[in-house]
Write a protein that holds these residues in place. Structure first.
Motif, PDB file in Angstrom:
ATOM      1  N   ARG A 121      37.149  37.654  45.393  1.00  0.00           N
ATOM      2  CA  ARG A 121      38.620  38.154  45.694  1.00  0.00           C
ATOM      3  C   ARG A 121      38.909  39.740  45.084  1.00  0.00           C
ATOM      4  N   VAL A 122      39.895  40.401  45.230  1.00  0.00           N
ATOM      5  CA  VAL A 122      39.836  41.558  44.891  1.00  0.00           C
ATOM      6  C   VAL A 122      41.500  42.063  44.361  1.00  0.00           C
ATOM      7  N   VAL A 123      41.729  42.678  43.398  1.00  0.00           N
ATOM      8  CA  VAL A 123      42.867  43.070  42.753  1.00  0.00           C
ATOM      9  C   VAL A 123      42.980  44.694  42.656  1.00  0.00           C
ATOM     10  N   CYS A 124      44.155  45.263  42.398  1.00  0.00           N
ATOM     11  CA  CYS A 124      44.256  46.936  42.028  1.00  0.00           C
ATOM     12  C   CYS A 124      43.579  47.123  40.874  1.00  0.00           C
ATOM     13  N   GLY A 125      42.601  48.053  40.695  1.00  0.00           N
ATOM     14  CA  GLY A 125      42.076  48.157  39.557  1.00  0.00           C
ATOM     15  C   GLY A 125      43.200  48.962  38.371  1.00  0.00           C
ATOM     16  N   CYS A 126      44.367  49.034  38.907  1.00  0.00           N
ATOM     17  CA  CYS A 126      45.459  49.766  37.827  1.00  0.00           C
ATOM     18  C   CYS A 126      46.445  48.556  37.200  1.00  0.00           C
ATOM     19  N   GLN A 155      49.979  48.089  47.319  1.00  0.00           N
ATOM     20  CA  GLN A 155      51.318  47.977  47.610  1.00  0.00           C
ATOM     21  C   GLN A 155      52.375  47.671  46.316  1.00  0.00           C
ATOM     22  N   ASN A 156      51.853  47.763  45.573  1.00  0.00           N
ATOM     23  CA  ASN A 156      52.590  47.224  44.225  1.00  0.00           C
ATOM     24  C   ASN A 156      52.839  48.698  43.472  1.00  0.00           C
ATOM     25  N   CYS A 157      51.571  49.225  43.025  1.00  0.00           N
ATOM     26  CA  CYS A 157      51.621  50.719  42.447  1.00  0.00           C
ATOM     27  C   CYS A 157      52.247  51.843  43.471  1.00  0.00           C
ATOM     28  N   LYS A 158      51.855  51.392  44.698  1.00  0.00           N
ATOM     29  CA  LYS A 158      52.564  52.595  45.790  1.00  0.00           C
ATOM     30  C   LYS A 158      51.679  53.817  45.602  1.00  0.00           C
ATOM     31  N   SER A 159      50.330  53.462  45.287  1.00  0.00           N
ATOM     32  CA  SER A 159      49.481  54.566  45.212  1.00  0.00           C
ATOM     33  C   SER A 159      48.129  54.313  45.574  1.00  0.00           C
ATOM     34  N   GLN A 160      47.145  55.026  45.847  1.00  0.00           N
ATOM     35  CA  GLN A 160      45.530  54.980  46.012  1.00  0.00           C
ATOM     36  C   GLN A 160      45.122  54.706  44.772  1.00  0.00           C
ATOM     37  N   GLN A 161      44.353  53.496  44.664  1.00  0.00           N
ATOM     38  CA  GLN A 161      43.523  53.100  43.457  1.00  0.00           C
ATOM     39  C   GLN A 161      42.189  52.628  43.781  1.00  0.00           C
ATOM     40  N   ASP A 162      41.535  52.439  42.635  1.00  0.00           N
ATOM     41  CA  ASP A 162      40.245  51.826  42.628  1.00  0.00           C
ATOM     42  C   ASP A 162      40.433  50.177  42.714  1.00  0.00           C
ATOM     43  N   SER A 163      39.626  49.679  43.285  1.00  0.00           N
ATOM     44  CA  SER A 163      39.597  48.252  43.532  1.00  0.00           C
ATOM     45  C   SER A 163      38.825  47.710  42.474  1.00  0.00           C
ATOM     46  N   LYS A 164      39.259  46.231  42.056  1.00  0.00           N
ATOM     47  CA  LYS A 164      38.558  45.568  40.965  1.00  0.00           C
ATOM     48  C   LYS A 164      38.323  44.104  41.704  1.00  0.00           C
ATOM     49  N   PHE A 165      37.008  43.793  42.104  1.00  0.00           N
ATOM     50  CA  PHE A 165      36.530  42.945  42.581  1.00  0.00           C
ATOM     51  C   PHE A 165      36.232  41.686  41.416  1.00  0.00           C
ATOM     52  N   TYR A 166      36.248  40.223  41.859  1.00  0.00           N
ATOM     53  CA  TYR A 166      35.981  39.169  40.976  1.00  0.00           C
ATOM     54  C   TYR A 166      35.612  38.046  41.934  1.00  0.00           C
ATOM     55  N   PHE A 167      34.942  37.051  41.202  1.00  0.00           N
ATOM     56  CA  PHE A 167      34.573  35.747  42.027  1.00  0.00           C
ATOM     57  C   PHE A 167      35.395  34.731  41.381  1.00  0.00           C
ATOM     58  N   LYS A 168      35.632  33.461  42.137  1.00  0.00           N
ATOM     59  CA  LYS A 168      36.147  32.538  41.747  1.00  0.00           C
ATOM     60  C   LYS A 168      35.496  31.119  42.391  1.00  0.00           C
ATOM     61  N   CYS A 169      35.580  29.913  41.523  1.00  0.00           N
ATOM     62  CA  CYS A 169      34.851  28.657  42.145  1.00  0.00           C
ATOM     63  C   CYS A 169      36.007  28.383  43.262  1.00  0.00           C
ATOM     64  N   THR A 170      35.211  27.903  44.134  1.00  0.00           N
ATOM     65  CA  THR A 170      35.993  27.139  45.473  1.00  0.00           C
ATOM     66  C   THR A 170      36.849  25.967  44.978  1.00  0.00           C
ATOM     67  N   CYS A 171      36.391  25.352  43.868  1.00  0.00           N
ATOM     68  CA  CYS A 171      36.938  24.216  43.471  1.00  0.00           C
ATOM     69  C   CYS A 171      38.489  24.396  43.205  1.00  0.00           C
ATOM     70  N   ASP A 172      39.411  23.573  43.341  1.00  0.00           N
ATOM     71  CA  ASP A 172      40.508  23.539  42.702  1.00  0.00           C
ATOM     72  C   ASP A 172      41.068  23.278  41.360  1.00  0.00           C
ATOM     73  N   HIS A 173      41.017  24.340  40.688  1.00  0.00           N
ATOM     74  CA  HIS A 173      41.460  24.263  39.410  1.00  0.00           C
ATOM     75  C   HIS A 173      43.043  24.756  38.910  1.00  0.00           C
ATOM     76  N   GLY A 174      43.813  24.937  39.915  1.00  0.00           N
ATOM     77  CA  GLY A 174      45.052  25.041  39.684  1.00  0.00           C
ATOM     78  C   GLY A 174      45.302  26.606  39.362  1.00  0.00           C
ATOM     79  N   ASP A 175      44.414  27.461  39.425  1.00  0.00           N
ATOM     80  CA  ASP A 175      44.529  28.840  38.989  1.00  0.00           C
ATOM     81  C   ASP A 175      45.634  29.447  39.824  1.00  0.00           C
ATOM     82  N   LEU A 176      46.695  30.060  39.301  1.00  0.00           N
ATOM     83  CA  LEU A 176      47.798  30.597  40.240  1.00  0.00           C
ATOM     84  C   LEU A 176      47.733  32.511  39.753  1.00  0.00           C
ATOM     85  N   ASP A 177      47.384  32.573  38.536  1.00  0.00           N
ATOM     86  CA  ASP A 177      47.499  34.107  38.102  1.00  0.00           C
ATOM     87  C   ASP A 177      46.341  34.702  38.576  1.00  0.00           C
ATOM     88  N   GLU A 178      46.519  36.010  38.790  1.00  0.00           N
ATOM     89  CA  GLU A 178      45.293  36.852  39.111  1.00  0.00           C
ATOM     90  C   GLU A 178      44.005  36.854  38.042  1.00  0.00           C
TER      91      GLU A 178
END
Length: 418
Positions: A121-126, A155-178
């Motif tokens: 998964r990936v999120v905005c670094g800012c 699309q949130n900061c409306k700017s060019q930003q570095d990306s932040k990647f991370y990994f998650k388990c494929t099992c359903d843990h009910g994680d809704l927050d980034e």
């Protein structure tokens, strides 16, 4: 097929939970979003893992599971750069063929306490929000593990930003927050798509660990766990400036050390604690430290005072620096004298201290009766069977159990088997 629960986020404070059929298309999901929120479907775009999704793609093909977070934004004016979402779908856990192993990434999940398939998964670094469109796709682990390698349009900061990647388990843990439920990726664990045999048991398993040696030797997960435990019992982990205490390929290949200690989590919680304790002990011994020989203590500490009398900082036990027995002023030590103990001698003492920390003094008397010291470094060695040819696990000296001297031709001819 069961209903999927998908969370569509418009911003850090606005989201829309939905129930969807796994066979639904992205276009149908947009219609559900529009019906529930009143947001016009026109120009509505959905992002998953840094890619704008196409209306014709299905949730099943994209590897969308329960509680997957999709990010939405309203496209206005000129369209933004879109990356082809069809590239690298296997990285999301999807497969177009039942004969292809579906997972590309593997993680150690602390919630599952075991090896699990992972998803990238990936999120905005800012702003740490996932509604970022990548300018290019990652092509290697360095792209996702090193910061600043790939940028995107947030699309949130409306700017060019570095990306932040991370990994998650494929099992359903009910994680809704980034960033919730992040897992350590095990980069040496890979799908065995070429059906290579395990270097140890010659079985073909899925997935496997691939050592970073030139020949890319493969070992199955069960054999890797056994290999780790045996090497840990014999204190054969190798110190590496970057990887810490690690293991090479069983074939002894050059440059084959495992680069990330998280792989050793696979041995289980108890053995992993032993591994961490081993690393702490080795570091202490390399730094010239001492281990307390008192039963149920085993604390490590540095002592600058060169006198023979040492007092443990934890249990206050007083012992002799030379022989590690209780302090005996005016008496000679019962073991070979050494004024500057070598690291190997200290490492041997660490093994004895580990035993003393687990058993009572009566057990130590038993150890003295059934063990013999290595003629080179005096490491206590117990023979559990086999021939009389012994190899010290500390200093690697070959010696004879019968005559307690270095192994020679006479030993081999006269009492190889006793």
């Amino acid at each position: 097929m069961a209903t999927l629960f998908v969370n569509v986020k418009f911003s850090s404070t606005s989201s829309c939970p939905l129930e969807a059929d796994p066979n639904s298309s992205v276009g149908e999901l947009k219609s559900l979003i529009s019906d529930k929120t009143g947001v016009s479907r026109s120009g509505l775009q959905l992002i998953l893992a840094g890619k704008v999704l196409q209306d014709s793609q299905t949730l099943n093909d994209l590897g969308v599971g329960n509680h997957t977070v999709l990010h939405a934004f309203q496209q206005r004016g000129s369209p933004r750069l879109e990356v082809n979402a069809q590239v690298g779908l296997n990285q999301l856990g999807a497969s177009n063929s039942a004969t292809v192993y579906p997972y590309q990434f593997f993680v150690y999940c602390k919630k599952c306490t075991k090896l699990r398939p992972g998803k990238l998964r990936v999120v905005c670094g800012c702003c740490l929000q996932g509604n970022i469109i990548l300018h290019q796709e990652p092509s290697c682990f360095e792209d996702v593990l090193l910061p600043g390698r790939i940028q995107g349009s947030c699309q949130n900061c409306k700017s060019q930003q570095d990306s932040k990647f991370y990994f998650k388990c494929t099992c359903d843990h009910g994680d809704l927050d980034e960033l919730q439920g992040q897992c350590a990726v095990l980069r040496h664990i890979k799908p065995n798509r070429r059906n290579r045999e395990c270097i140890t048991c010659t079985d073909v398993q899925q997935p496997v660990l691939v050592f970073p040696c030139a020949k890319k030797h493969v070992i199955c997960i069960d054999c890797f766990i056994s290999y780790c435990i045996v090497q840990l019992n014999e204190r054969r982990f190798i110190e590496d400036p970057e990887a810490g205490y690690s293991l090479p390929c069983p074939a002894g290949c050059h440059g084959s050390l495992i680069k990330d200690a998280h792989h050793f989590c696979l041995v289980g919680t108890e053995q992993y604690e032993r591994y961490k304790n081993f690393g702490a002990e080795e570091y202490l011994l390399q730094s010239g430290g001492l281990m307390c020989p008192a039963p149920r203590c085993g604390a490590g500490f540095l002592v600058e005072d060169p006198t023979l009398k040492v007092v443990c900082l934890t249990c206050q036990y007083e012992f002799c620096r030379e022989c590690r027995a209780a302090y005996h002023p005016g008496e000679e030590c019962s073991t070979q004298h050494y004024s500057n103990p070598t690291i190997d001698q200290e490492r041997e003492l660490s093994q004895e201290q580990a035993l003393r920390a687990q058993y009572d003094l009566d057990s130590m008397e038993t150890i003295e009766k059934i063990s013999k010291p290595c003629p080179q470094c005096k490491a206590k060695t117990e023979r559990s069977g086999g021939c009389m040819h012994m190899t010290c696990t500390v200093c690697k000296t070959d010696w004879c159990w019968i005559c307690e001297k270095a192994w020679n031709r006479d030993c081999q001819g006269n009492h190889w088997f006793g």
